[in-house]
Design a protein around this motif. Structure first.
Motif, PDB file in Angstrom:
ATOM      1  N   MET A  28       0.843  -1.199   0.000  1.00  0.00           N
ATOM      2  CA  MET A  28       0.000   0.000   0.000  1.00  0.00           C
ATOM      3  C   MET A  28       0.881   1.254   0.000  1.00  0.00           C
ATOM      4  N   LYS A  29       0.617   2.143  -0.876  1.00  0.00           N
ATOM      5  CA  LYS A  29       1.420   3.358  -0.988  1.00  0.00           C
ATOM      6  C   LYS A  29       1.090   4.324   0.138  1.00  0.00           C
ATOM      7  N   MET A  30       2.156   4.773   0.823  1.00  0.00           N
ATOM      8  CA  MET A  30       1.970   5.683   1.952  1.00  0.00           C
ATOM      9  C   MET A  30       1.826   7.119   1.453  1.00  0.00           C
ATOM     10  N   LEU A  31       0.824   7.809   1.956  1.00  0.00           N
ATOM     11  CA  LEU A  31       0.603   9.207   1.582  1.00  0.00           C
ATOM     12  C   LEU A  31       1.263  10.116   2.604  1.00  0.00           C
ATOM     13  N   HIS A  32       1.989  11.116   2.126  1.00  0.00           N
ATOM     14  CA  HIS A  32       2.671  12.054   3.015  1.00  0.00           C
ATOM     15  C   HIS A  32       1.775  13.264   3.264  1.00  0.00           C
ATOM     16  N   GLN A  33       1.579  13.545   4.525  1.00  0.00           N
ATOM     17  CA  GLN A  33       0.763  14.692   4.888  1.00  0.00           C
ATOM     18  C   GLN A  33       1.560  15.986   4.682  1.00  0.00           C
ATOM     19  N   PRO A  34       0.909  17.068   4.277  1.00  0.00           N
ATOM     20  CA  PRO A  34       1.599  18.358   4.134  1.00  0.00           C
ATOM     21  C   PRO A  34       2.252  18.766   5.454  1.00  0.00           C
ATOM     22  N   ILE A  35       3.421  19.356   5.373  1.00  0.00           N
ATOM     23  CA  ILE A  35       4.175  19.785   6.550  1.00  0.00           C
ATOM     24  C   ILE A  35       4.243  21.300   6.575  1.00  0.00           C
ATOM     25  N   ASP A  36       4.062  21.872   7.747  1.00  0.00           N
ATOM     26  CA  ASP A  36       4.210  23.308   7.916  1.00  0.00           C
ATOM     27  C   ASP A  36       5.705  23.642   7.853  1.00  0.00           C
ATOM     28  N   GLN A  37       6.103  24.331   6.788  1.00  0.00           N
ATOM     29  CA  GLN A  37       7.522  24.657   6.585  1.00  0.00           C
ATOM     30  C   GLN A  37       7.848  26.102   6.954  1.00  0.00           C
ATOM     31  N   SER A  38       6.964  26.736   7.693  1.00  0.00           N
ATOM     32  CA  SER A  38       7.152  28.156   8.009  1.00  0.00           C
ATOM     33  C   SER A  38       8.436  28.406   8.793  1.00  0.00           C
ATOM     34  N   ARG A  39       8.850  27.451   9.621  1.00  0.00           N
ATOM     35  CA  ARG A  39      10.073  27.656  10.399  1.00  0.00           C
ATOM     36  C   ARG A  39      11.311  27.616   9.514  1.00  0.00           C
ATOM     37  N   ILE A  40      11.266  26.797   8.468  1.00  0.00           N
ATOM     38  CA  ILE A  40      12.383  26.769   7.521  1.00  0.00           C
ATOM     39  C   ILE A  40      12.458  28.086   6.765  1.00  0.00           C
ATOM     40  N   VAL A  41      11.296  28.586   6.330  1.00  0.00           N
ATOM     41  CA  VAL A  41      11.247  29.871   5.627  1.00  0.00           C
ATOM     42  C   VAL A  41      11.754  30.991   6.539  1.00  0.00           C
ATOM     43  N   GLU A  42      11.334  30.959   7.794  1.00  0.00           N
ATOM     44  CA  GLU A  42      11.782  31.990   8.736  1.00  0.00           C
ATOM     45  C   GLU A  42      13.295  31.943   8.916  1.00  0.00           C
ATOM     46  N   ASP A  43      13.862  30.739   9.003  1.00  0.00           N
ATOM     47  CA  ASP A  43      15.314  30.612   9.103  1.00  0.00           C
ATOM     48  C   ASP A  43      16.000  31.211   7.878  1.00  0.00           C
ATOM     49  N   GLY A  44      15.390  31.025   6.717  1.00  0.00           N
ATOM     50  CA  GLY A  44      15.950  31.584   5.495  1.00  0.00           C
ATOM     51  C   GLY A  44      15.986  33.099   5.519  1.00  0.00           C
ATOM     52  N   PHE A  45      14.896  33.718   5.989  1.00  0.00           N
ATOM     53  CA  PHE A  45      14.872  35.177   6.066  1.00  0.00           C
ATOM     54  C   PHE A  45      15.789  35.700   7.165  1.00  0.00           C
ATOM     55  N   ASP A  46      15.900  34.964   8.272  1.00  0.00           N
ATOM     56  CA  ASP A  46      16.860  35.337   9.316  1.00  0.00           C
ATOM     57  C   ASP A  46      18.279  35.322   8.766  1.00  0.00           C
ATOM     58  N   ALA A  47      18.564  34.344   7.903  1.00  0.00           N
ATOM     59  CA  ALA A  47      19.891  34.267   7.283  1.00  0.00           C
ATOM     60  C   ALA A  47      20.156  35.483   6.405  1.00  0.00           C
ATOM     61  N   LEU A  48      19.127  35.969   5.704  1.00  0.00           N
ATOM     62  CA  LEU A  48      19.291  37.166   4.870  1.00  0.00           C
ATOM     63  C   LEU A  48      19.610  38.385   5.719  1.00  0.00           C
ATOM     64  N   VAL A  49      18.969  38.500   6.875  1.00  0.00           N
ATOM     65  CA  VAL A  49      19.241  39.624   7.770  1.00  0.00           C
ATOM     66  C   VAL A  49      20.690  39.556   8.268  1.00  0.00           C
ATOM     67  N   GLU A  50      21.149  38.354   8.638  1.00  0.00           N
ATOM     68  CA  GLU A  50      22.540  38.198   9.072  1.00  0.00           C
ATOM     69  C   GLU A  50      23.500  38.446   7.917  1.00  0.00           C
ATOM     70  N   LEU A  51      23.106  38.061   6.719  1.00  0.00           N
ATOM     71  CA  LEU A  51      23.926  38.315   5.529  1.00  0.00           C
ATOM     72  C   LEU A  51      24.108  39.811   5.326  1.00  0.00           C
ATOM     73  N   ASP A  52      23.038  40.573   5.495  1.00  0.00           N
ATOM     74  CA  ASP A  52      23.112  42.024   5.353  1.00  0.00           C
ATOM     75  C   ASP A  52      24.094  42.620   6.356  1.00  0.00           C
ATOM     76  N   THR A  53      24.033  42.151   7.600  1.00  0.00           N
ATOM     77  CA  THR A  53      24.935  42.645   8.641  1.00  0.00           C
ATOM     78  C   THR A  53      26.391  42.348   8.287  1.00  0.00           C
ATOM     79  N   ALA A  54      26.646  41.150   7.784  1.00  0.00           N
ATOM     80  CA  ALA A  54      28.013  40.769   7.427  1.00  0.00           C
ATOM     81  C   ALA A  54      28.537  41.583   6.251  1.00  0.00           C
ATOM     82  N   ILE A  55      27.677  41.838   5.257  1.00  0.00           N
ATOM     83  CA  ILE A  55      28.103  42.677   4.125  1.00  0.00           C
ATOM     84  C   ILE A  55      28.442  44.084   4.624  1.00  0.00           C
TER      85      ILE A  55
END
Length: 213
Positions: free
Chosen positions: A1-28
């Motif tokens: 039987m094929k297992m169905l994957h439930q959608p995952i809330d990825q908002s924390r990954i997206v938030e980490d990505g934007f936090d990285a951009l803010v730190e990138l700006d500081t480093a530049i």
């Protein structure tokens, strides 16, 4: 039987990505703030720990932001189909939220690849430039310091920023910091993040893309 994957809330990954951009700006900002140290000198190098740390942060944060927000490429067989589907869906939603804006510097995967395969890139450079000297984690006034073609061919750039040309090199990969900062500031503004403005020295101008305080 094929297992169905439930959608995952990825908002924390997206938030980490934007936090990285803010730190990138500081480093530049940290790197650009040291340009006045080289004023009055046609050629010069800046190798203090603050430059090294800022350049390494630029590598790490650009790579993290790329992975969290922009990576539409193939990651090979180690990535499961479920994770690939989730990643592509996440990137698609981020892209749509940003108005499908073209972001060539933030989407550049060259620095990320050089960082992920650091030892491999280093070995390739050592093999191709057996009689060489290397510049490692430095801010340099201009590529004009290396006037002869054979000097440039023999030089290994391990995290070097050239101020006059606005070029950051990690081995044979290059990216321009000022256009990348302009891109990231537009992105974080659209996402509702706040970029803290850095004070500039008297007579200097704020980095491109910055807003008035």
């Amino acid at each position: 039987m094929k297992m169905l994957h439930q959608p995952i809330d990825q908002s924390r990954i997206v938030e980490d990505g934007f936090d990285a951009l803010v730190e990138l700006d500081t480093a530049i900002n940290e790197v650009l703030a040291h340009k006045p140290d080289l004023k009055g000198h046609k050629f010069g190098m800046h190798g203090e720990n603050v430059i090294r740390d800022a350049l390494q942060t630029i590598c790490n944060m650009q790579a993290r932001a790329y992975g969290c927000l922009f990576d539409e490429g193939s990651r090979g067989p180690t990535e499961s189909k479920a994770n690939k589907d989730a990643r592509l869906e996440r990137v698609r939603k981020v892209k749509a939220a940003l108005g499908n804006e073209d972001l060539p510097n933030l989407r550049d995967r060259g620095i990320r690849n050089a960082l992920a395969h650091y030892d491999e890139y280093y070995l390739n450079e050592l093999r191709s430039k057996p009689k060489n000297f290397e510049l490692k984690w430095l801010g340099v006034s201009s590529k004009g310091m290396f006037t002869r073609a054979e000097d440039d061919v023999k030089t290994i750039y391990v995290g070097v920023y050239f101020y006059a040309e606005d070029e950051f090199h990690l081995f044979n990969r290059m990216i321009k910091l000022i256009p990348m900062q302009t891109e990231l500031r537009g992105v974080v503004t659209k996402a509702g993040y706040v970029i803290k403005e850095e004070a500039t020295a008297p007579g200097d101008t704020a980095p491109p893309g910055s807003a008035s305080s």
